[in-house]
Design a protein around this motif. Structure first.
Motif, PDB file in Angstrom:
ATOM      1  N   ALA A 128      -1.558  -5.874  -8.780  1.00 37.29           N
ATOM      2  CA  ALA A 128      -1.505  -5.035  -7.589  1.00 37.29           C
ATOM      3  C   ALA A 128      -2.874  -4.428  -7.286  1.00 37.29           C
ATOM      4  CB  ALA A 128      -0.479  -3.920  -7.782  1.00 37.29           C
TER       5      ALA A 128
ATOM      6  N   ASP B 252      -1.734  -2.999  -1.935  1.00 36.89           N
ATOM      7  CA  ASP B 252      -0.304  -2.845  -2.210  1.00 36.89           C
ATOM      8  C   ASP B 252       0.164  -1.397  -2.133  1.00 36.89           C
ATOM      9  OD1 ASP B 252       0.410  -5.677  -3.056  1.00 36.89           O
ATOM     10  OD2 ASP B 252      -1.282  -5.267  -4.363  1.00 36.89           O
TER      11      ASP B 252
ATOM     12  N   LEU C  22       6.027  -0.073  -6.727  1.00 37.00           N
ATOM     13  CA  LEU C  22       5.849  -1.519  -6.869  1.00 37.00           C
ATOM     14  C   LEU C  22       7.182  -2.207  -7.174  1.00 37.00           C
ATOM     15  CD1 LEU C  22       2.510  -1.676  -8.898  1.00 37.00           C
ATOM     16  CD2 LEU C  22       2.847  -2.273  -6.484  1.00 37.00           C
TER      17      LEU C  22
END
Length: 223
Positions: A2, A47, A116
């Motif tokens: 990420a 992200d 996430l």
């Protein structure tokens, strides 16, 4: 891996966050002003954004509004403001989470991982399009349309809408919604869920879609 955009003008705090994220094998991009943060956000696929509020140039609240004009990317606000009113206002304006300075780095990492996991869960369960009456959700772009008009939702609002939309007529308690969307045990007050539902309703009602019903004493359902 990420990629996380850190927008923080305090050098010591910025370095602390960057080092901790690097140890966790995250890729980081650094910005030290709101203007620089906006430029890097527009130029790089990221992200998650970690956003301070008191920034030189464009402040964090203005930048958050700019981001929410065209994106549902998760934004975690990191700020010294610790009053409830400020937190609720930031969440209503599009922040997905809020952590107060001084903070524990382990807690910050945990909150990032929650975001996430949630994003991955949405991606894993996606289909091409979900429809319900006048509402269309493109699962590839996460674009939400009501009668062909695009409505801009935060990440949390989008997840709540999808949860209700995929389970019409099912009543969800506030704890059900929190644990499904935040992907952690319900420990917050009802204000967090109420605020997100209120904001989602306002955006939908503006396009004539009054589908979220309150079941008093129980929770909410899509009707």
């Amino acid at each position: 891996m990420a990629t996380i955009l850190i927008i923080e003008d305090d050098g010591a705090i910025h370095s602390l966050i960057k080092e901790a994220l690097t140890l966790q094998r995250f890729k980081t991009i650094s910005a030290y002003s709101g203007t620089e943060g906006k430029l890097l956000y527009e130029q790089n696929p990221v992200d998650i954004i970690l956003l301070d509020l008191m920034l030189p140039g464009m402040d964090g609240e203005e930048l958050l509004r700019e981001i929410r004009n065209d994106s549902t990317i998760p934004v975690i606000v990191i700020s010294a403001k610790n009053d409830q009113a400020s937190k609720l206002e930031l969440l209503m304006n599009g922040a997905d989470d809020y952590i107060t300075k001084p903070f524990d780095v382990k807690e910050l990492i945990a909150r990032i991982n929650i975001q996430l996991r949630h994003a991955a869960k949405v991606l894993h369960n996606e289909t091409e399009e979900v429809r319900y009456k006048d509402i269309r959700v493109n699962m590839d772009t996460r674009e939400v349309k009501i009668i062909d008009e695009v409505i801009h939702l935060t990440g949390r609002e989008y997840a709540i809408l999808l949860l209700l939309l995929e389970n019409p007529q099912k009543v969800f308690s506030r704890a059900n919604i929190y644990e499904s969307v935040w992907n952690e045990p319900f420990f917050d007050s009802d204000q967090t869920i109420n605020m997100h539902i209120s904001n989602l309703r306002r955006k939908m009602n503006a396009q004539g879609a009054n589908y979220i019903k309150t079941i008093w004493g129980i929770g909410f359902k899509f009707d």
